[in-house]
Enzyme design. Structure first.
Site, PDB file in Angstrom:
ATOM      1  NE  ARG A  10     -41.879  16.773   5.385  1.00 42.27           N
ATOM      2  CZ  ARG A  10     -42.340  15.860   5.715  1.00 42.27           C
ATOM      3  NH1 ARG A  10     -42.771  15.182   4.473  1.00 42.27           N
ATOM      4  NH2 ARG A  10     -43.122  16.201   6.513  1.00 42.27           N
ATOM      5  CG  ASN A  84     -35.106  21.513  11.218  1.00 42.29           C
ATOM      6  OD1 ASN A  84     -35.889  22.323  10.710  1.00 42.29           O
ATOM      7  ND2 ASN A  84     -35.531  20.607  10.534  1.00 42.29           N
ATOM      8  CE1 TYR A 149     -45.057  23.681  14.713  1.00 35.95           C
ATOM      9  CE2 TYR A 149     -45.226  25.727  15.192  1.00 35.95           C
ATOM     10  CZ  TYR A 149     -44.477  25.302  14.643  1.00 35.95           C
ATOM     11  OH  TYR A 149     -43.689  25.382  13.799  1.00 35.95           O
ATOM     12  CB  ALA A 151     -47.962  24.551  24.269  1.00 38.62           C
ATOM     13  CE  LYS A 153     -41.662  24.327  16.456  1.00 40.08           C
ATOM     14  NZ  LYS A 153     -40.418  23.612  16.003  1.00 40.08           N
ATOM     15  CB  ILE A 182     -40.414  28.553   5.362  1.00 39.47           C
ATOM     16  CG1 ILE A 182     -40.392  29.684   6.730  1.00 39.47           C
ATOM     17  CG2 ILE A 182     -39.667  28.177   4.233  1.00 39.47           C
ATOM     18  CD1 ILE A 182     -40.094  31.004   6.359  1.00 39.47           C
TER      19      ILE A 182
HETATM   20  P1  NAP Z   1     -41.520  18.806   7.348  1.00 39.20           P
HETATM   21  O1  NAP Z   1     -40.563  19.613   6.404  1.00 39.20           O
HETATM   22  O2  NAP Z   1     -42.529  18.825   8.073  1.00 39.20           O
HETATM   23  O3  NAP Z   1     -40.172  17.954   7.637  1.00 39.20           O
HETATM   24  C1  NAP Z   1     -39.646  17.979   9.571  1.00 39.20           C
HETATM   25  C2  NAP Z   1     -38.733  16.761   9.192  1.00 39.20           C
HETATM   26  O4  NAP Z   1     -38.222  15.995  10.741  1.00 39.20           O
HETATM   27  C3  NAP Z   1     -39.476  15.451   8.800  1.00 39.20           C
HETATM   28  O5  NAP Z   1     -38.635  15.397   8.054  1.00 39.20           O
HETATM   29  C4  NAP Z   1     -39.881  14.699   9.282  1.00 39.20           C
HETATM   30  O6  NAP Z   1     -39.673  13.873   9.866  1.00 39.20           O
HETATM   31  C5  NAP Z   1     -39.047  15.099  10.914  1.00 39.20           C
HETATM   32  N1  NAP Z   1     -39.494  14.647  11.835  1.00 39.20           N
HETATM   33  C6  NAP Z   1     -40.719  15.025  12.721  1.00 39.20           C
HETATM   34  N2  NAP Z   1     -40.454  13.639  13.893  1.00 39.20           N
HETATM   35  C7  NAP Z   1     -39.517  13.415  14.061  1.00 39.20           C
HETATM   36  C8  NAP Z   1     -38.632  12.736  15.224  1.00 39.20           C
HETATM   37  N3  NAP Z   1     -39.479  12.656  16.061  1.00 39.20           N
HETATM   38  N4  NAP Z   1     -37.794  12.473  15.354  1.00 39.20           N
HETATM   39  C9  NAP Z   1     -36.881  13.116  14.181  1.00 39.20           C
HETATM   40  N5  NAP Z   1     -37.376  13.642  13.084  1.00 39.20           N
HETATM   41  C10 NAP Z   1     -38.543  13.974  12.714  1.00 39.20           C
HETATM   42  O7  NAP Z   1     -40.937  20.316   8.484  1.00 39.20           O
HETATM   43  P2  NAP Z   1     -40.282  22.088   7.829  1.00 39.20           P
HETATM   44  O8  NAP Z   1     -41.317  22.887   7.574  1.00 39.20           O
HETATM   45  O9  NAP Z   1     -39.081  21.119   6.840  1.00 39.20           O
HETATM   46  O10 NAP Z   1     -39.989  22.246   9.036  1.00 39.20           O
HETATM   47  C11 NAP Z   1     -38.767  21.923   9.642  1.00 39.20           C
HETATM   48  C12 NAP Z   1     -38.956  22.851  11.349  1.00 39.20           C
HETATM   49  O11 NAP Z   1     -39.490  24.383  10.965  1.00 39.20           O
HETATM   50  C13 NAP Z   1     -39.863  22.217  12.634  1.00 39.20           C
HETATM   51  O12 NAP Z   1     -39.211  22.360  13.908  1.00 39.20           O
HETATM   52  C14 NAP Z   1     -41.066  23.260  12.318  1.00 39.20           C
HETATM   53  O13 NAP Z   1     -41.258  23.217  13.130  1.00 39.20           O
HETATM   54  C15 NAP Z   1     -40.777  24.703  11.815  1.00 39.20           C
HETATM   55  N6  NAP Z   1     -40.463  26.191  11.159  1.00 39.20           N
HETATM   56  C16 NAP Z   1     -41.051  26.040  10.142  1.00 39.20           C
HETATM   57  C17 NAP Z   1     -42.001  26.179   9.538  1.00 39.20           C
HETATM   58  C18 NAP Z   1     -42.975  27.052   8.384  1.00 39.20           C
HETATM   59  O14 NAP Z   1     -43.921  27.549   7.966  1.00 39.20           O
HETATM   60  N7  NAP Z   1     -42.668  25.870   7.321  1.00 39.20           N
HETATM   61  C19 NAP Z   1     -42.347  27.868  10.182  1.00 39.20           C
HETATM   62  C20 NAP Z   1     -41.903  28.119  11.288  1.00 39.20           C
HETATM   63  C21 NAP Z   1     -41.179  26.785  12.382  1.00 39.20           C
HETATM   64  P3  NAP Z   1     -40.936  12.679   8.644  1.00 39.20           P
HETATM   65  O15 NAP Z   1     -40.844  13.015   7.001  1.00 39.20           O
HETATM   66  O16 NAP Z   1     -39.957  10.914   9.284  1.00 39.20           O
HETATM   67  O17 NAP Z   1     -42.106  12.648   9.518  1.00 39.20           O
END
Ligand code: NAP
Length: 241
Positions: A10, A84, A149, A151, A153, A182
């Site tokens: 997702r 990711n 978080y 730490a 990143k 995002i």
């Molecule tokens: P998200 O919607 O929560 O999606 C994260 C995905 O990673 C989920 O499908 C989750 O699976 C999966 N996941 C979690 N733990 C896992 C594990 N141990 N092994 C394999 N898969 C795992 O998050 P997102 O917003 O798309 O974020 C994606 C990346 O961008 C992350 O690294 C986040 O830190 C980074 N980021 C996001 C933002 C933002 O504003 N959204 C900003 C900066 C950086 P489940 O659904 O099963 O939990």
């Protein structure tokens, strides 16, 4: 050409998978959630590429080793790795549990070691490859309530630069992206007050979209970025400058 995307069930990861499939990569999709992965794979296949699901917990070293072995057997070459998968367990440091500290470090930071160790061994033999690590503005600038978080990143940025130096001679480029805020399920969890305060700090006065992140990853995975390595590209609408 094969791209591995972790956390592709997702949010940002699913959109990156779709974009790389559109670019013509066969995609190896990882997530914890097998049903969500299957949905992403179905959409990727609409671009006429191969898409296969590899559900696994990227925080577990042995599971990553087995997963990468399976992906290599299935696809032959490993050309792009997008680390990711990530989680948040926010809270002020004074109240942060050891469990939530360790969990975030394991999923966001150790996973990058687990995946890069296996995938870069293959890329070194190929003498080519791209690694794109998803960091965060929190890793660059810190964020109150995100000690764990931030730490994790920030560590991803150090790992990216070290690996870029180590693997540069073998033709492997390693870069990080640092998204700001995002629109995804991760940020949907913020309160209205938190969202308003964040918007106030963003020069462009809006959240980013998952396709804007996927576009940057597509660039870093493609031929036009061949001479870029060891960089951290912030994509935040001017949150900091
Ligand atoms: P998200 O919607 O929560 O999606 C994260 C995905 O990673 C989920 O499908 C989750 O699976 C999966 N996941 C979690 N733990 C896992 C594990 N141990 N092994 C394999 N898969 C795992 O998050 P997102 O917003 O798309 O974020 C994606 C990346 O961008 C992350 O690294 C986040 O830190 C980074 N980021 C996001 C933002 C933002 O504003 N959204 C900003 C900066 C950086 P489940 O659904 O099963 O939990």
């Amino acid at each position: 050409m094969t791209a591995i995307i972790t956390g592709a069930g997702r949010g940002i990861g699913a959109e990156i998978a779709l974009r790389l499939a559109k670019d013509g990569f066969n995609v190896a999709l990882n997530d914890l959630n097998a049903d969500a992965l299957a949905e992403t794979a179905g959409k990727c296949k609409e671009f006429g590429v191969e898409a296969e699901c590899f559900p696994a917990d990227v925080s577990k070293h042995d599971d990553c080793e087995a997963m990468v072995k399976s992906i290599k057997e299935r696809f032959g070459t490993l050309d792009v790795l997008v680390n990711n998968a990530g989680i948040t367990r926010d809270g002020l440091l004074a109240r942060m549990s050891e469990e939530n500290y360790d969990l975030v470090i394991a999923v966001n930071q150790k996973s990058v070691f687990n995946m890069m160790k296996q995938v870069c061994a293959v890329m070194m033999k190929q003498r080519s490859g791209r690694v794109i690590n998803v960091s965060s503005v929190a890793g660059l600038h810190g964020n109150a309530g995100q000690f764990n978080y931030s730490a994790s990143k920030a560590a991803v940025i150090g790992m990216t630069k070290s690996a870029a130096k180590e693997f540069g001679p073998r033709g492997i480029a390693v870069n990080a992206i640092a998204p700001g805020f995002i629109q995804t399920p991760m940020t949907d969890a913020l309160t209205d007050e938190q969202k308003a305060a964040i918007l106030n700090l963003i020069a462009m006065k809006r959240y980013g979209t998952v396709d804007e992140i996927a576009g940057l990853v597509s660039f870093l995975a493609g031929k036009d970025s061949a001479y870029i390595t060891g960089q951290v590209i912030e994509i935040s609408g001017g949150l900091s400058m």
